[in-house]
Design a protein around this motif. Structure first.
Motif, PDB file in Angstrom:
ATOM      1  N   MET A  92       0.721  -1.306   0.078  1.00 29.25           N
ATOM      2  CA  MET A  92       0.033   0.033   0.182  1.00 29.25           C
ATOM      3  C   MET A  92       0.878   1.302  -0.014  1.00 29.25           C
ATOM      4  N   LEU A  93       1.903   1.331   0.731  1.00 32.77           N
ATOM      5  CA  LEU A  93       2.733   2.417   0.820  1.00 32.77           C
ATOM      6  C   LEU A  93       3.403   2.737  -0.503  1.00 32.77           C
ATOM      7  N   ARG A  94       3.976   1.558  -1.425  1.00 34.84           N
ATOM      8  CA  ARG A  94       4.514   1.756  -2.467  1.00 34.84           C
ATOM      9  C   ARG A  94       3.618   2.244  -3.544  1.00 34.84           C
ATOM     10  N   THR A  95       2.221   1.803  -3.400  1.00 34.98           N
ATOM     11  CA  THR A  95       1.382   2.336  -4.238  1.00 34.98           C
ATOM     12  C   THR A  95       0.916   3.743  -4.164  1.00 34.98           C
ATOM     13  N   VAL A  96       1.033   4.332  -2.624  1.00 34.03           N
ATOM     14  CA  VAL A  96       0.758   5.814  -2.242  1.00 34.03           C
ATOM     15  C   VAL A  96       2.065   6.521  -2.890  1.00 34.03           C
ATOM     16  N   THR A  97       3.002   6.133  -2.717  1.00 31.23           N
ATOM     17  CA  THR A  97       4.361   6.967  -2.874  1.00 31.23           C
ATOM     18  C   THR A  97       5.010   6.567  -4.231  1.00 31.23           C
ATOM     19  N   ALA A  98       4.134   5.771  -4.796  1.00 27.57           N
ATOM     20  CA  ALA A  98       4.793   5.616  -6.355  1.00 27.57           C
ATOM     21  C   ALA A  98       6.295   4.955  -6.342  1.00 27.57           C
ATOM     22  N   THR A  99       6.521   4.166  -5.234  1.00 23.96           N
ATOM     23  CA  THR A  99       7.810   3.624  -5.106  1.00 23.96           C
ATOM     24  C   THR A  99       7.756   2.285  -5.810  1.00 23.96           C
ATOM     25  N   GLY A 100       8.741   1.799  -6.641  1.00 27.57           N
ATOM     26  CA  GLY A 100       8.791   0.501  -7.276  1.00 27.57           C
ATOM     27  C   GLY A 100       9.294  -0.478  -6.502  1.00 27.57           C
ATOM     28  N   ALA A 101      10.375  -0.841  -6.458  1.00 30.33           N
ATOM     29  CA  ALA A 101      10.922  -2.267  -5.773  1.00 30.33           C
ATOM     30  C   ALA A 101      10.679  -2.027  -4.246  1.00 30.33           C
ATOM     31  N   PRO A 102      10.572  -3.232  -3.607  1.00 28.68           N
ATOM     32  CA  PRO A 102      10.472  -2.891  -2.306  1.00 28.68           C
ATOM     33  C   PRO A 102      11.872  -2.439  -1.553  1.00 28.68           C
ATOM     34  N   GLN A 103      12.919  -2.805  -2.157  1.00 21.18           N
ATOM     35  CA  GLN A 103      14.240  -2.507  -1.442  1.00 21.18           C
ATOM     36  C   GLN A 103      14.070  -0.622  -1.417  1.00 21.18           C
ATOM     37  N   ALA A 104      13.636  -0.269  -2.243  1.00 23.02           N
ATOM     38  CA  ALA A 104      13.488   1.293  -2.162  1.00 23.02           C
ATOM     39  C   ALA A 104      12.751   1.755  -0.995  1.00 23.02           C
ATOM     40  N   MET A 105      11.950   1.136  -0.266  1.00 24.66           N
ATOM     41  CA  MET A 105      11.231   1.656   0.847  1.00 24.66           C
ATOM     42  C   MET A 105      12.289   1.789   2.142  1.00 24.66           C
ATOM     43  N   GLY A 106      13.340   0.986   2.005  1.00 26.19           N
ATOM     44  CA  GLY A 106      14.049   0.985   3.334  1.00 26.19           C
ATOM     45  C   GLY A 106      13.428   0.820   4.509  1.00 26.19           C
ATOM     46  N   TRP A 107      12.501  -0.086   4.425  1.00 29.99           N
ATOM     47  CA  TRP A 107      11.629  -0.898   5.463  1.00 29.99           C
ATOM     48  C   TRP A 107      12.492  -1.635   6.269  1.00 29.99           C
ATOM     49  N   PRO A 108      12.616  -1.685   7.685  1.00 35.90           N
ATOM     50  CA  PRO A 108      13.385  -2.494   8.603  1.00 35.90           C
ATOM     51  C   PRO A 108      12.926  -3.824   8.383  1.00 35.90           C
ATOM     52  N   ASP A 109      13.670  -4.920   8.458  1.00 35.70           N
ATOM     53  CA  ASP A 109      13.309  -6.248   8.401  1.00 35.70           C
ATOM     54  C   ASP A 109      12.763  -6.680   9.537  1.00 35.70           C
ATOM     55  N   PRO A 110      11.503  -7.281   9.662  1.00 39.15           N
ATOM     56  CA  PRO A 110      10.912  -7.728  10.860  1.00 39.15           C
ATOM     57  C   PRO A 110      11.607  -8.881  11.330  1.00 39.15           C
ATOM     58  N   ARG A 111      12.502  -9.753  10.788  1.00 38.95           N
ATOM     59  CA  ARG A 111      13.135 -10.980  11.169  1.00 38.95           C
ATOM     60  C   ARG A 111      14.401 -10.433  11.863  1.00 38.95           C
ATOM     61  N   THR A 112      14.041  -9.880  12.989  1.00 38.48           N
ATOM     62  CA  THR A 112      15.202  -9.423  13.929  1.00 38.48           C
ATOM     63  C   THR A 112      15.185  -9.696  15.430  1.00 38.48           C
ATOM     64  N   LEU A 113      16.108  -9.591  16.332  1.00 36.81           N
ATOM     65  CA  LEU A 113      15.693  -9.675  17.521  1.00 36.81           C
ATOM     66  C   LEU A 113      15.185  -8.477  18.358  1.00 36.81           C
ATOM     67  N   PRO A 114      15.312  -7.244  17.815  1.00 36.29           N
ATOM     68  CA  PRO A 114      14.500  -6.184  18.408  1.00 36.29           C
ATOM     69  C   PRO A 114      13.069  -6.322  18.084  1.00 36.29           C
ATOM     70  N   ALA A 115      12.861  -6.722  16.938  1.00 35.77           N
ATOM     71  CA  ALA A 115      11.203  -6.967  16.342  1.00 35.77           C
ATOM     72  C   ALA A 115      10.679  -7.877  17.409  1.00 35.77           C
ATOM     73  N   LEU A 116      11.751  -9.143  17.804  1.00 42.05           N
ATOM     74  CA  LEU A 116      10.850 -10.084  18.512  1.00 42.05           C
ATOM     75  C   LEU A 116      10.612  -9.602  19.859  1.00 42.05           C
ATOM     76  N   ILE A 117      11.538  -9.039  20.391  1.00 45.39           N
ATOM     77  CA  ILE A 117      11.486  -8.452  21.680  1.00 45.39           C
ATOM     78  C   ILE A 117      10.218  -7.346  21.877  1.00 45.39           C
ATOM     79  N   VAL A 118       9.860  -6.581  20.793  1.00 46.75           N
ATOM     80  CA  VAL A 118       8.816  -5.565  20.844  1.00 46.75           C
ATOM     81  C   VAL A 118       7.467  -6.504  20.787  1.00 46.75           C
ATOM     82  N   LEU A 119       7.539  -7.456  19.804  1.00 48.25           N
ATOM     83  CA  LEU A 119       6.243  -8.198  19.824  1.00 48.25           C
ATOM     84  C   LEU A 119       5.815  -8.991  21.027  1.00 48.25           C
ATOM     85  N   MET A 120       6.890  -9.706  21.557  1.00 51.21           N
ATOM     86  CA  MET A 120       6.726 -10.374  22.607  1.00 51.21           C
ATOM     87  C   MET A 120       6.175  -9.643  23.943  1.00 51.21           C
ATOM     88  N   GLY A 121       6.880  -8.556  23.927  1.00 52.26           N
ATOM     89  CA  GLY A 121       6.443  -7.434  24.942  1.00 52.26           C
ATOM     90  C   GLY A 121       5.101  -7.041  24.979  1.00 52.26           C
TER      91      GLY A 121
END
Length: 563
Positions: free
Chosen positions: A120-149
């Protein structure tokens, strides 16, 4: 009065359960000792450093989040009046209804580069490739900490709020009358009083963290629990898995010591009876901030993942309908949960009846010790419990095969890989839940009733059936409900000890997530959440009524919470 020997059978249940638990722990150490010196060195050099560091970081991060969110939300909804306060007081409990691995499953798909949010964000911002968004990878230890918290903070919220609302009300009102500011009231009065409750809730949350395997696997974080599972299933190295499990027990003991430390000198008394804390009204920006702060954990920890699962499940059912496999798996899960609940509640009732009988005879020390040993299973992560029971079950099958050969009966495997083994492991794992509820119910039954029944010649069995059982129905129903839901949600034990060809909703979800078929797994996840909502709804309705005795439900009793 009956002869002493006629009551000896009542002590078989607590002694037998305690013996099984001690045998399991002993077999865990024995299995770990079977590994060679090189295996010990390999585990110590290559497995424990990374997995141990990740686990310690996960524990520290989750502890910080659950203490902050749980204590702050409990204080706000207890001490102040603001818009939607009553609704939020219930909504803050809802994350208990959704297991951490389901939250990770939902957010992993939601935040995926090809998922709906980034698309949805790529559609709104007219961004092409997923890598261009610079979105953090959810497969990380900090993401796990936040989700479990976000999932586990209700453990601290429940215990802290119960203390704020009922036990500390007199002292907080006295501090208010002396002119204490809001900041001083929280930091100098409420927070010190709540430390035991915070420590108990934090210890329970950390035990859930140690038992997690699904969320860690989904987000690619190598914890000790994941290391145990991979070492056993992938490398077929049972001694190595047992060695990691022994190292993990150190962290379990640390969490239990934290809980005991928090409960030291936990009692305080006032001359007045306990009463409900009267909240003060907030207005303007402070009221809006309080509402937003309390709404955010419930929104991110329950409403967002549940809404996402609902949308995915609707899409799956609309496209393909209900699959026959899913219906069969749901039925098998219900059967497993019902059978385990009957075993657990029955065992808990027999154990607590024996303890009650021993207390009447002034011999409760050994019976209580057997009860505490037998209910240690809840403190053990599911992976550790599964590893600990493997050797005793193999010994049992070997012994039966030897006896069968004497009578010309064809040897067979009776326990390993059977539904009985799974029920046994789950019963040991969740016995503490039913025992805690039954123990609370028995404590409310006056001893004078037992003495009157004994004076009329009633035997222990008659006393249990005609005096205790009618009065224990609310406690039995509460314990059965909590055990039923926890069995449905349990992943590690079911994943490691299930019979060949058997699937539960939790293991089916795990398999679908591993294959990346999120639509199929969403239906199973949603069914688990819907079933888990039942005790949480009861908790929200009855847990904080002004008269806790008539509520019939301990405010700490919830999925995964025991007294």
């Amino acid at each position: 009065m009956a002869a002493r020997g006629s009551n000896a059978g009542w002590y078989v249940a607590p002694a037998g359960i305690a013996a099984i638990m001690l045998l399991a722990l002993g077999s865990l150490a024995w299995t770990a000792a079977q590994g060679s010196e090189g295996l010990w060195l390999h585990v110590a050099r290559y497995v424990l450093p990374q997995a141990g560091a990740n686990t310690l970081a996960l524990l520290a991060g989750v502890a910080a989040i659950v203490i902050t969110l749980g204590t702050a939300c409990a204080w706000l909804v207890s001490a102040y009046e603001f818009p939607a306060r009553r609704l939020l007081a219930i909504a803050l409990v809802l994350p208990l209804a959704i297991p951490s691995y389901i939250v990770a499953f939902a957010y992993l798909d939601l935040l995926h580069p090809l998922g709906p949010l980034q698309s949805m964000l790529r559609t709104v911002t007219a961004t092409g490739a997923p890598q261009a968004m610079g979105w953090p990878d959810p497969r990380t230890l900090p993401a796990l900490i936040v989700l479990m918290g976000l999932v586990l903070y209700p453990y601290v919220y429940l215990t802290a709020r119960a203390l704020f609302v009922f036990q500390a009300a007199n002292l907080i009102d006295a501090a208010r009358s002396l002119g204490a500011s809001r900041r001083s009231l929280f930091l100098r009065v409420a927070l010190p009083l709540a430390r035991p409750a915070i420590a108990i809730g934090t210890a329970l949350a950390l035990l859930e963290v140690l038992g997690d395997i699904g969320a860690s696997k989904f987000l690619g974080v190598h914890t000790l629990t994941v290391a145990i599972y991979d070492t056993w299933t992938t490398r077929s190295d049972l001694p190595g898995a047992a060695q990691i499990a022994c190292a993990m027990l150190v962290l379990v003991l640390a969490a239990m010591m934290l809980e005991r430390y928090g409960r030291r000198r936990k009692r305080f008394t006032t001359r007045q009876g306990p009463r409900r804390l009267q909240p003060q009204r907030l207005s303007g920006a402070r009221a809006a901030l309080a509402t937003a702060f309390c709404a955010l954990p419930a929104l991110l920890g329950f409403l967002v993942p549940t809404a996402f699962l609902l949308a995915k499940a609707w899409q799956r059912v609309a496209d393909s309908g209900w699959s026959a496999q899913l219906l069969n798996v749901a039925w098998d899960t219900l059967r497993l949960a019902a059978l385990t609940t009957l075993v657990v509640v029955g065992a808990g009732l027999l154990v607590l009846a024996a303890v009650r009988l021993a207390q009447m005879r002034r011999r409760e020390r050994l019976a209580t010790l057997a009860l505490r040993i037998g209910t240690l299973g809840y403190a053990l992560p599911g992976t550790v419990m599964a590893i600990a029971l493997l050797s005793p079950m193999m010994w049992f099958d070997t012994g039966l095969a030897a006896v069968s050969s004497l009578f010309a009966v064809e040897p067979r495997i009776w326990l390993m890989g059977s539904m009985s083994a799974l029920v046994l492991a789950l019963a040991l794992r969740f016995l503490a839940l039913a025992a805690g509820s039954i123990e609370t119910g028995l404590a409310r039954i006056p001893v004078s009733l037992d003495e009157a029944a004994r004076g009329l010649g009633a035997q222990p069995a008659s006393m249990l059936g005609r005096v205790h059982l009618p009065l224990l129905r609310p406690a039995l129903a509460t314990g059965a409900l909590v055990v039923f839901v926890d069995v449905m949600k349990e992943l590690p034990v079911t994943l490691m000890l299930r019979p060949i060809g058997f699937e539960s909703l939790a293991t089916l979800l795990y398999a679908e997530a591993a294959r990346g078929t999120y639509e199929d797994g969403a239906v199973a996840a949603l069914l688990i959440v819907l079933v888990s909502l039942v005790p949480v709804a009861l908790l929200g309705r009855y847990g904080f009524r002004e008269d806790r005795e008539t509520a019939g439900l301990d405010p700490r009793m919830a999925p995964g919470v025991h007294a």
